[in-house]
Design a protein around this motif. Structure first.
Motif, mmCIF file in Angstrom:
data_model
loop_
_atom_site.group_PDB
_atom_site.id
_atom_site.type_symbol
_atom_site.label_atom_id
_atom_site.label_comp_id
_atom_site.label_asym_id
_atom_site.label_seq_id
_atom_site.Cartn_x
_atom_site.Cartn_y
_atom_site.Cartn_z
ATOM 1 N N ALA A 87 0.829 -1.209 0.000
ATOM 2 C CA ALA A 87 0.000 0.000 0.000
ATOM 3 C C ALA A 87 0.865 1.261 0.000
ATOM 4 N N ARG A 88 1.954 1.240 0.737
ATOM 5 C CA ARG A 88 2.843 2.411 0.771
ATOM 6 C C ARG A 88 3.390 2.714 -0.617
ATOM 7 N N ILE A 89 3.784 1.697 -1.351
ATOM 8 C CA ILE A 89 4.339 1.897 -2.692
ATOM 9 C C ILE A 89 3.251 2.372 -3.652
ATOM 10 N N LEU A 90 2.047 1.824 -3.525
ATOM 11 C CA LEU A 90 0.961 2.269 -4.391
ATOM 12 C C LEU A 90 0.623 3.738 -4.132
ATOM 13 N N ARG A 91 0.689 4.153 -2.874
ATOM 14 C CA ARG A 91 0.436 5.570 -2.572
ATOM 15 C C ARG A 91 1.529 6.456 -3.162
ATOM 16 N N ARG A 92 2.737 5.936 -3.196
ATOM 17 C CA ARG A 92 3.833 6.697 -3.807
ATOM 18 C C ARG A 92 3.587 6.867 -5.313
ATOM 19 N N ILE A 93 3.041 5.832 -5.955
ATOM 20 C CA ILE A 93 2.678 5.962 -7.365
ATOM 21 C C ILE A 93 1.655 7.082 -7.534
ATOM 22 N N ALA A 94 0.652 7.112 -6.664
ATOM 23 C CA ALA A 94 -0.368 8.162 -6.736
ATOM 24 C C ALA A 94 0.254 9.545 -6.585
ATOM 25 N N GLU A 95 1.190 9.678 -5.648
ATOM 26 C CA GLU A 95 1.856 10.972 -5.439
ATOM 27 C C GLU A 95 2.595 11.418 -6.695
ATOM 28 N N LEU A 96 3.308 10.498 -7.317
ATOM 29 C CA LEU A 96 4.089 10.845 -8.511
ATOM 30 C C LEU A 96 3.182 11.196 -9.685
ATOM 31 N N ILE A 97 2.061 10.518 -9.805
ATOM 32 C CA ILE A 97 1.117 10.868 -10.874
ATOM 33 C C ILE A 97 0.623 12.304 -10.684
ATOM 34 N N ARG A 98 0.291 12.676 -9.460
ATOM 35 C CA ARG A 98 -0.180 14.046 -9.217
ATOM 36 C C ARG A 98 0.931 15.058 -9.489
ATOM 37 N N GLU A 99 2.147 14.727 -9.112
ATOM 38 C CA GLU A 99 3.264 15.639 -9.361
ATOM 39 C C GLU A 99 3.507 15.846 -10.849
ATOM 40 N N ALA A 128 -4.643 8.797 -10.307
ATOM 41 C CA ALA A 128 -3.974 8.839 -9.006
ATOM 42 C C ALA A 128 -4.901 8.325 -7.914
ATOM 43 N N ASP A 129 -6.173 8.720 -7.989
ATOM 44 C CA ASP A 129 -7.147 8.238 -7.004
ATOM 45 C C ASP A 129 -7.271 6.719 -7.036
ATOM 46 N N ASN A 130 -7.168 6.141 -8.223
ATOM 47 C CA ASN A 130 -7.246 4.679 -8.323
ATOM 48 C C ASN A 130 -6.173 4.010 -7.470
ATOM 49 N N LEU A 176 -7.568 4.182 -17.591
ATOM 50 C CA LEU A 176 -8.004 2.795 -17.667
ATOM 51 C C LEU A 176 -6.857 1.820 -17.399
ATOM 52 N N GLU A 177 -5.639 2.215 -17.723
ATOM 53 C CA GLU A 177 -4.492 1.377 -17.363
ATOM 54 C C GLU A 177 -4.355 1.286 -15.845
ATOM 55 N N THR A 178 -4.508 2.418 -15.171
ATOM 56 C CA THR A 178 -4.381 2.405 -13.704
ATOM 57 C C THR A 178 -5.544 1.669 -13.058
ATOM 58 N N TRP A 179 -6.711 1.691 -13.695
ATOM 59 C CA TRP A 179 -7.886 0.986 -13.182
ATOM 60 C C TRP A 179 -7.631 -0.512 -13.111
ATOM 61 N N LYS A 180 -6.740 -1.004 -13.974
ATOM 62 C CA LYS A 180 -6.387 -2.422 -13.952
ATOM 63 C C LYS A 180 -5.112 -2.675 -13.133
ATOM 64 N N GLU A 208 7.372 4.859 -16.199
ATOM 65 C CA GLU A 208 8.355 5.699 -15.509
ATOM 66 C C GLU A 208 7.945 5.937 -14.059
ATOM 67 N N VAL A 209 6.676 6.222 -13.854
ATOM 68 C CA VAL A 209 6.180 6.466 -12.494
ATOM 69 C C VAL A 209 6.343 5.221 -11.635
ATOM 70 N N ILE A 210 5.965 4.077 -12.156
ATOM 71 C CA ILE A 210 6.037 2.829 -11.389
ATOM 72 C C ILE A 210 7.485 2.493 -11.049
ATOM 73 N N ARG A 211 8.375 2.689 -11.993
ATOM 74 C CA ARG A 211 9.803 2.463 -11.706
ATOM 75 C C ARG A 211 10.287 3.402 -10.604
#
Length: 512
Positions: A87-99, A128-130, A176-180, A208-211
């Motif tokens: 969950a911590r890593i997924l939240r970091r993905i959300a943060e980077l998407i917003r940035e 990001a919300d996903n 839709l990619e993030t939805w999956k 890039e974000v996920i990496r």
């Protein structure tokens, strides 16, 4: 990244697009060239100019991606991480998407033609919300217990399934990619993402974000290429246990056929021909707003578009007059202009397909009330633009009322009674979404129960609640995703029977 003002989107485009001129596959945590030597081009719908060269995966690329995902699942840490750590890593993905929201939005808008305001302010932030939502859900994956006196406690646990093939469409691809990807990774699976060939570029930004968020190598992989080669290869591969597909119904059927030999688990979100049913007692102002938004936002290229408007005869003429006047004022323009409400269609071939439906509608006898042609503005001449289109006096059996057009085209159909409205609403092979407008609560509930669709909105446009199941009936798909329902697909349910005492065990063949 700070919010970019209107005048800066074009400048941002010029600085961002050169970095995606030549994209690469993302396999085992690294961007890498393809081995097939084949490439295809991504084209800007606003100009039909090439904006990127994309590798088409060959058999070796696909095998490398599947092997990396399988290795990450069987040997890597991801499925065994505590849920809170995932969950911590997924939240970091959300943060980077917003940035990086402006950068991602510019790439997506250039690649799809969808207006920047609708991409940046809704789709990218929703992406990001996903990740935030499924980060929270990852810590709430639970089972049930079934105690039997003091003899047994039986309980269920949910475990990740394995390698998932995630195949996404060309409309709103990033969201839709993030939805999956988000629920797939939240459950502890690994994946290979295959984006649509008409809009492949924002998937590169997602990689890039996920990496950068620290997802272990091999957990997320990305390969490009045509569906008939890459998508079917994933569906056929014995190591790929799950296929989540969003797209056209015929393609979905083909994937299920190919994957049947290895008993794939499928989640299919397919086509739609969703009705908007407006009764005379409805709030007509709000119904008009919702109707226009529902079919013309995202350039009409959305699976849940309310592309059939069913109007009760008492209000038909007045509502149609107001509708046509409003549609004629919709602002068609360049997708990077924040004032634009409808941009160019995704591809020249798709524009030709939609224009052919305009011809079919007129041939069948429907009245073309507005639109149905290219804009006269010379600045839009190179792009795949189509004026928002309304057909009136449409018969329910006409092809424009039966087949998914997937563009800014609305068919208006009159009805007299509730029973007739229900019959028309259900008279298509699809059943994804429906919209009902009435102030009669009993009627609203009857219609919601009676309409054959996976989702019904009453007195509302399409407003998503991530906790609720998303999916369709009939030829609009199989399965549901969203909320806990995503984990019905992305996890395996196991039952554990734990004996607490010395219950009786029958003895067979015992010594006398």
């Amino acid at each position: 990244m700070a919010r970019v003002e209107q005048k800066d989107y074009v400048a941002l485009r010029e600085s961002v697009l050169p970095r995606v001129r030549t994209v690469k596959h993302f396999i085992a945590g690294e961007f890498m060239e393809g081995t097939s030597g084949a490439f295809f081009e991504s084209v800007d719908p606003a100009t039909n100019e090439v904006i990127a060269t994309v590798p088409a995966a060959g058999p070796d690329d696909i095998e490398r991606a599947v092997s990396a995902a399988l290795r990450a699942f069987t040997e890597g840490p991801w499925p065994r991480l505590p849920a809170a750590e995932r969950a911590r890593i997924l939240r970091r993905i959300a943060e980077l998407i917003r940035e990086r929201a402006d950068e991602i939005a510019v790439v997506e808008s250039a690649d799809t033609g969808i207006p920047i305001a609708q991409i940046r302010d809704a789709q990218v932030l929703r992406a990001a919300d996903n990740f935030d939502f499924f980060a929270e859900m990852a810590t709430k994956i639970t089972g049930e217990s079934y105690p039997v006196d003091d003899l047994f406690i039986n309980f269920t646990i949910r475990q990740p399934v394995g390698v998932a093939g995630l195949i996404t469409p060309w409309n709103t691809p990033f969201m839709l990619e993030t939805w999956k990807v988000a629920p797939c990774l939240a459950a502890g699976n690994t994946c290979i993402l295959k984006p649509a060939s008409w809009s492949p570029l924002s998937a590169y930004k997602l990689a890039e974000v996920i990496r950068d968020a620290g997802v272990p190598p091999g957990v997320f992989n990305l390969v490009y290429g045509p569906g008939e080669r890459v998508g079917e290869a994933l569906a056929r591969h014995p190591a790929v246990k799950l296929i989540s597909f969003t797209g056209e119904t015929t393609t979905g059927k083909r994937l299920m056929h190919v994957g049947a030999e290895t008993l794939k688990r499928f989640s299919m979100e397919l086509g739609g021909k969703s009705p908007v049913v407006v009764f005379a007692d409805a709030d007509l102002d709000r119904a008009l707003d919702a109707t226009i938004f529902g079919v013309f936002s995202l350039n009409g290229e959305r699976c849940t578009a309310g592309s059939r408007l069913l109007l009760q005869k008492d209000i038909y003429n007045d509502f149609v007059d107001r509708l046509v006047r409003r549609v004629q004022r919709i602002r068609v323009g360049h997708p990077l202009d924040r004032a634009t409400e409808v941009g160019p269609l995704i591809h020249r071939k798709h524009l030709e397909r939609v224009l052919r439906y305009v011809e079919i509608g007129q041939e069948e006898g429907a009245i073309l009330a507005t639109g149905g042609r290219r804009p006269e503005d010379p600045e839009l001449a190179r792009g795949n633009y189509l004026l928002p289109t309304v057909f009136v006096d449409v018969a329910p059996t006409m092809r424009i009322a039966q087949e998914e057009i997937f563009g800014p085209v609305l068919s208006v159909i009159p009805f007299s009674t509730e029973e007739e409205a229900l019959r028309i609403a259900n008279g298509v092979r699809y059943g994804l979404a429906a919209y009902v407008w009435t102030n009669d609560t009993s009627r609203a509930l009857r219609m919601a129960r009676g309409i054959e669709s996976g989702m019904v909105w009453v007195n509302s446009q399409n407003v998503r609640d991530l906790r609720t199941p998303f999916g369709g009936m009939k030829e609009s798909g199989i399965g549901r995703e969203g909320g806990v329902y995503s984990f019905e697909f992305y996890t395996e349910l196991k039952t554990v029977h734990l004996a607490l005492g010395r219950h009786r065990i029958p003895r067979m063949g015992a010594d006398e």
